[in-house]
Every structure is written in C-alpha cells, then in structure tokens.
Design a protein around this motif. Sequence first.
Motif, mmCIF file in Angstrom:
data_model
loop_
_atom_site.group_PDB
_atom_site.id
_atom_site.type_symbol
_atom_site.label_atom_id
_atom_site.label_comp_id
_atom_site.label_asym_id
_atom_site.label_seq_id
_atom_site.Cartn_x
_atom_site.Cartn_y
_atom_site.Cartn_z
ATOM 1 N N ASP A 19 10.082 -9.233 -3.025
ATOM 2 C CA ASP A 19 8.727 -9.194 -2.533
ATOM 3 C C ASP A 19 8.904 -8.694 -1.223
ATOM 4 O O ASP A 19 8.361 -7.789 -0.852
ATOM 5 N N TYR B 130 9.979 -5.016 -0.765
ATOM 6 C CA TYR B 130 8.838 -4.065 -1.083
ATOM 7 C C TYR B 130 8.021 -4.228 0.064
ATOM 8 O O TYR B 130 7.289 -3.125 0.505
ATOM 9 N N ARG B 131 7.608 -5.177 0.628
ATOM 10 C CA ARG B 131 6.974 -5.458 1.826
ATOM 11 C C ARG B 131 7.325 -4.650 2.958
ATOM 12 O O ARG B 131 6.791 -3.744 3.470
ATOM 13 N N ARG C 248 -1.247 -6.325 -1.930
ATOM 14 C CA ARG C 248 -0.358 -7.605 -2.157
ATOM 15 C C ARG C 248 0.658 -7.555 -3.259
ATOM 16 O O ARG C 248 0.604 -6.941 -4.444
ATOM 17 N N ILE C 249 1.663 -8.056 -2.907
ATOM 18 C CA ILE C 249 3.091 -7.834 -3.742
ATOM 19 C C ILE C 249 3.460 -9.286 -4.073
ATOM 20 O O ILE C 249 3.749 -10.117 -3.739
ATOM 21 N N GLY C 250 3.597 -9.108 -5.494
ATOM 22 C CA GLY C 250 4.335 -10.192 -6.294
ATOM 23 C C GLY C 250 3.427 -11.748 -5.826
ATOM 24 O O GLY C 250 2.328 -11.779 -5.812
ATOM 25 N N GLU D 199 2.820 -12.947 -3.097
ATOM 26 C CA GLU D 199 1.793 -12.831 -2.162
ATOM 27 C C GLU D 199 0.353 -13.257 -2.385
ATOM 28 O O GLU D 199 -0.562 -13.881 -1.718
ATOM 29 N N SER E 126 1.613 -6.472 -8.710
ATOM 30 C CA SER E 126 1.180 -6.119 -7.374
ATOM 31 C C SER E 126 -0.250 -5.495 -7.416
ATOM 32 O O SER E 126 -0.630 -5.155 -8.355
ATOM 33 N N ARG F 270 5.020 -5.057 -10.130
ATOM 34 C CA ARG F 270 5.649 -4.645 -8.451
ATOM 35 C C ARG F 270 6.385 -3.594 -8.433
ATOM 36 O O ARG F 270 6.071 -2.884 -7.145
ATOM 37 N N TYR G 21 3.897 3.074 -4.683
ATOM 38 C CA TYR G 21 2.740 2.527 -3.514
ATOM 39 C C TYR G 21 2.268 3.639 -2.675
ATOM 40 O O TYR G 21 1.103 3.773 -2.599
#
Lengths: 337, 337
Positions: free
Chosen positions: A68, A71-72, A278-280, A282, A292, A314, A318
Amino acid sequence: MVDDRKSRVLAAVINQYLESAEPVGSRTLARRNGFGLSAATLRNELADLEEWGYLDKPHTSAGRVPSDKGYRYYVDRLLVRRTLPAQEGVRIRAAYRAQVREATWFLQQTARLLSSLTGYPAVVVMPAPRMPRLLSLQLLPLGEGGAALLAETDTGLVAHRILSIPADLAPADLAHMTSVLSRELAGRPLAEVADVHLAYLERALGRHAALVEELLSLLPGGDTDREPLATVEGFDTLFGLPEFHEVARIRAVWELLTRDTFVGRLLAGLGDEPMAVRIGRELADMADHDLSLVSATLRSGGQVLGHVAVVGPRRMDYGHVLAAVEQVATEWNRALG
Amino acid sequence: MVDDRKSRVLAAVINQYLESAEPVGSRTLARRNGFGLSAATLRNELADLEEWGYLDKPHTSAGRVPSDKGYRYYVDRLLVRRTLPAQEGVRIRAAYRAQVREATWFLQQTARLLSSLTGYPAVVVMPAPRMPRLLSLQLLPLGEGGAALLAETDTGLVAHRILSIPADLAPADLAHMTSVLSRELAGRPLAEVADVHLAYLERALGRHAALVEELLSLLPGGDTDREPLATVEGFDTLFGLPEFHEVARIRAVWELLTRDTFVGRLLAGLGDEPMAVRIGRELADMADHDLSLVSATLRSGGQVLGHVAVVGPRRMDYGHVLAAVEQVATEWNRALG
DNA sequence: CGTTAGCACTCTCCATACGAGAGTGCTAAG
DNA sequence: CTTAGCACTCTCGTATGGAGAGTGCTAACG
C-alpha cells in the motif's frame, strides 16, 4: 531516505507489476529495465525498499510486490500525470452532449462510460447526508387512472415516478394537489419532505390526504423509494483479472458493491476532495479485499452532490484511471452546472 | 419400457441429486430410500435407466447423474405440482399491490421478487417483435429548459424520458407539439413510430422538427434508447452453487445473460406457451452451460408482451420454481390486465 | 425368474515426494 | 559502491500410491 535512484527502481517494479501481475525479481528487472545496474545491485535496493515498507515479498524466495505504502508513494510522487488519449476525451464529451436529464439514466450512463474507459467496475453515488433541495413538484394526469410525479431538484436532475391513482380523482384535483404541495414543499431539502407536518395538507386536501402521504414516500429518499441513486456498472471486467481467479474473491467484491451501506460509507470516507485515491487498507471497508478506489466529487454550485468512482484491484493503472475519472467528473459538472 | 418402479427409482435419484449435487450411487440410494430393494437390484435398474438415456455417468465408477432426458421425464411425468407456500404467495400479491406503473421499475421489481423467491437469477424481458401500441404521448414542461416525455402504451405501463430542451421553446410550443404528435402517432405500434414519415410533422412543427426526430428516437425501441426492457436480477445467487465454482462458468453465464441478442432469442425460442421449461441443451443458446430455464408468458389481452423467467443450473428444484414463476406471471397479468 | 450377496475392478481424490525454476541474501572480489 | 558467484529457500507441476466409493458380473437364494 528514498533517493532518486530508489524512486526509479520503485517505479520500475510497480510498472512491471502492473503489466505482469506477478512478483518482480531482480533478474528480470535488470534485463528489461537496464538502469545500467546489475541484478545484484538491484537486490540491495529492493531489500532497502522492502525494509522501509514500500515493497512486500509474498514468500522468501519470490520477487517483490508493491505494498500500500509503495503504491501511495508512486501515486503521490512518481506518477506522471498523463493526459487522456484524445479519442477518450471525445467519447466523454460526446456522452454528455445527450439531452436526457433523468437522474437514474444519467448515473447509469456515467458509470457505464467510466467502466468502459478504464476496464474496471465504476460506481456513481448520489446519496444524501445533505440532500438536494426540491425546486418544483408536479403531479400530472395520464390516461385512465395514471399519474406522473415529477420532482425537480437543484442538482439539475429530475426524479420521477409513475403510478396509478384512484379513478375518482379528477385532473382538477391533481392540479389542486400540485399547487398545494408545491407551495408547501418547494425549496425544502428532499430529506425533510418526508418529515413535513402534514396537518395543513390534510385539511387542504381532504379525503386524498392518505394518497399524498403515499406520494411523498415515493420521492427519492422516501420510505418506499427502492431505487437509491447509486449505480454500479462493469462488474464483469473483474472476470478477466488474475487477482479474481477465485469465486470467493469475486463474490466478496459483489457483496461489497451491492451492499446498501457501502454507498453511505463511501461518501463519508471521501469527504469533498475533488479527487481521491484510496489504496488497499486505506479504506476500511475494502481491507482484505486488495481493492483500490479512485474517485472524484460531483458538485453543483458549492454543494457536494455525490461521487463518481472506479473500483479495481490495487494493481491498477492509476495514471490512466485518474485521468479518466477526473475528466468524466469535469464533464458531468459542466453538463449540469 | 419405463415401468412404475423404474420411475420411482429415477425420481429418487433426481431428488437426491437435487439435494446433494453429487452423483448418486446405488448404496446410498438403497439406504436412504428404502424401496425394500437392495443396492444390487438398484444397480440393475440404474444400468437400464442409463442405457435408455435417462441417467449419465460422469466416469465409470461414479454414481449416476440425471441427463437432460431424465430431467425432462421428471418434469413432464413425475413432478408433483406442489402449490407455493402460503407465505410466498402473500409476498407476491403484496408486491403487485404497489401503485407504481413505471415500465423499468416494474420489470426490475418482478425480477428481484422472482429471484429472491427461487434463489436463482431471474430475467424479465419485454422486447418487441410485436410491439405494444402507443396510447398517448405527452410532452410536459418542467422548470428552466426541461421537459418530460411520457409515452403510455397498451401494456399498462408507461415509458418516460426526461430531457432538456432549447430555452426558446415555450410551453405553448410544447403543447402544440404534443397535440400534433398525439394525433399523428397515437394507436400506432411503438416499433413503427421511428419509421413514420415525418414530412407532415416537419411542416406542422417548423423549426422544431429536428427536435421531434430526436424525441422519437428516445422512445423505447428508438435508436437512442439504451434501456431495453429487459432486466436480470439476482446474479449473485450463482456464487453459492457448487456448479459455479469456477470463474469461467460464472463468466459464461454473465455474458449470456447480459448479451443483447440473448433476450431476442429467448423470446423467439419460447413462443407463447403459458409456461415453458427448457433443460440444458434443449435451448440452443444454453448448450454447454448446463443451464435450465423456467418461464412464463406475460400477456395483455390476447397479445404476448414478454416473458418472465428463472435461469439456473439444470439441477434445480423444478417444482418450486415452476410454482413461483407461474404465480408471479399470474399476478403481473392480473395487475396490468 | 427376480433378487441379493460377494468380489474383482475402475476411477477419483488426496497426501506425499521430488526435481525444476526463480529468486534471495551473503560473501568476496573488482 | 558495484558486481559475480553460490548456497539456500520456496513454489509449482508432475508422479506415485493408498483410501474410498461405485460399478458390473457371477453365483446363490426364495
């Protein structure tokens, strides 16, 4: 600290993982992405990134997978905001050139469009902690025993309901009800309409008072309203994805997306940021689902109307999804603004 | 020939298979269903039924499984037509007591009801080789730049569309258009409306003729109409069934149910029988999917309007499903009759 | 003659074993 | 700091070998 080279390595891992859906190893990474670095050097970099939490390892001797946090970081700092392919922009604008302003139709078309642009399920929600105001309300006679209830709101959309009414209710009665209801209810938030004290209405409308109560419960947000302004389209896109190769996972997502409460929480969790990712884990609801969410806020004037969002694994592109969601929300806001 | 005892054996195999979803062997059959026959005797009976095509064997040393022919025999001759549990009958009647007469809403509620009664996906289709006739057509002004198009048909349902119109179009113009269109189009089958020669209308309506053409294309069945009168609800019921433990099978059914052409073929294949059961390969579209379909015809007056159907695995409780489908169709026909 | 018990045979399913392949971490040399 | 080499680990696919369930056949029984 994450220096420039580590950033590039992280980006390379993520990009490759986005394509292959399989853990990325140092060897293949070195081959395809000739940083001028050997696999051994990359191993050191990868070990650091893992220690700091940007990458995960499914098991000791597999490659690395973005976490996460990884990715963030990627979304916030590494992603090059591409612009949408011209062709897709055209599709979006074309979709909003249509003249239809029906609430359900509008939501459905938007969700469908977004899903087909991104290849993931799309959600459009227009629920209401802060409900739109009723602008006007009309009750129109149709042929034998029928009537249409049309409620125009300040969202730019029109909610409607078609129903049958007692045969002894003359068009003039309907007109009378329309004028009383309009005078009494226009300008109020829809959410309050159900609570309006009906004593006055009952006196004014005499024996048709019961009917009025039923009518009001049919308005969006009313008790009998079964058609919440929330749409999911493109669920089938999940079938093709490797992360959904087990029925149990597909089922879990289905249940998530069709659960009534999800819509409300979605809204609460997103607030009024113009765009949100919003990822996983989160997003609390989506924990354990490896999902996601990329969303944009729909507004009219200063008011938040709802959200349009894409839900996917996820491991999603993006950059492209963000561009598509943003563009669709922009056109929606323009079309109804 | 299939004597009485063989019939009982076949019924026992099917009943047990409906419960367990697993091949039925002579041993367990003898135990649970004490015909007063031993497993060995049952083996002989089973071998005969298999040879005649009523049963299949997944492999040499598995138990027996009903074939299409076996199910067919069961449905046509062995099934005891139970009546629906009282409670379910009540639910159905309650559902049709509602006053809403919107086409899409009506279809959706029906499909949802039927799916929840049977535990399988339900389909309601109202397509149109022979389209309903237009009874009346109204174009009503809404607040600023909006209008509602309401088309009442002889199906008892109302189709509608809400759209925005040029600002310079006065309510009086709308009224004029309504009267011209009504005079010209009322009584025609909806399917023909799009083909009506518009020369006269164009002269009569002057500069708003283009708008009219757009309007007509929005009517159900028109070019721009994206909302065919077909609804599927309860897809998620498949997730729990053992026959859909692979994503590929679920996907196949999804694609079948959402494919546009399926609806049309469904209709063509079902004709106007009041009730129909199609098992496995009996319905060409469903070959290889191990699906069955139980349907009833919706009519109004003498005319076939569409069908309501339940789609599920071949291994379904035909008795209950038949009763539910029949009851729902009956109540629909009564509600709109 | 229909029914039943017994038995050898077949096929699936599951658990175990094993080698191939891919990747890692560590060490030592460039 | 970077790189090559190497031992080690873990997964995955394939092969192997019962255990379990069911069948078909044969022979005995009422």
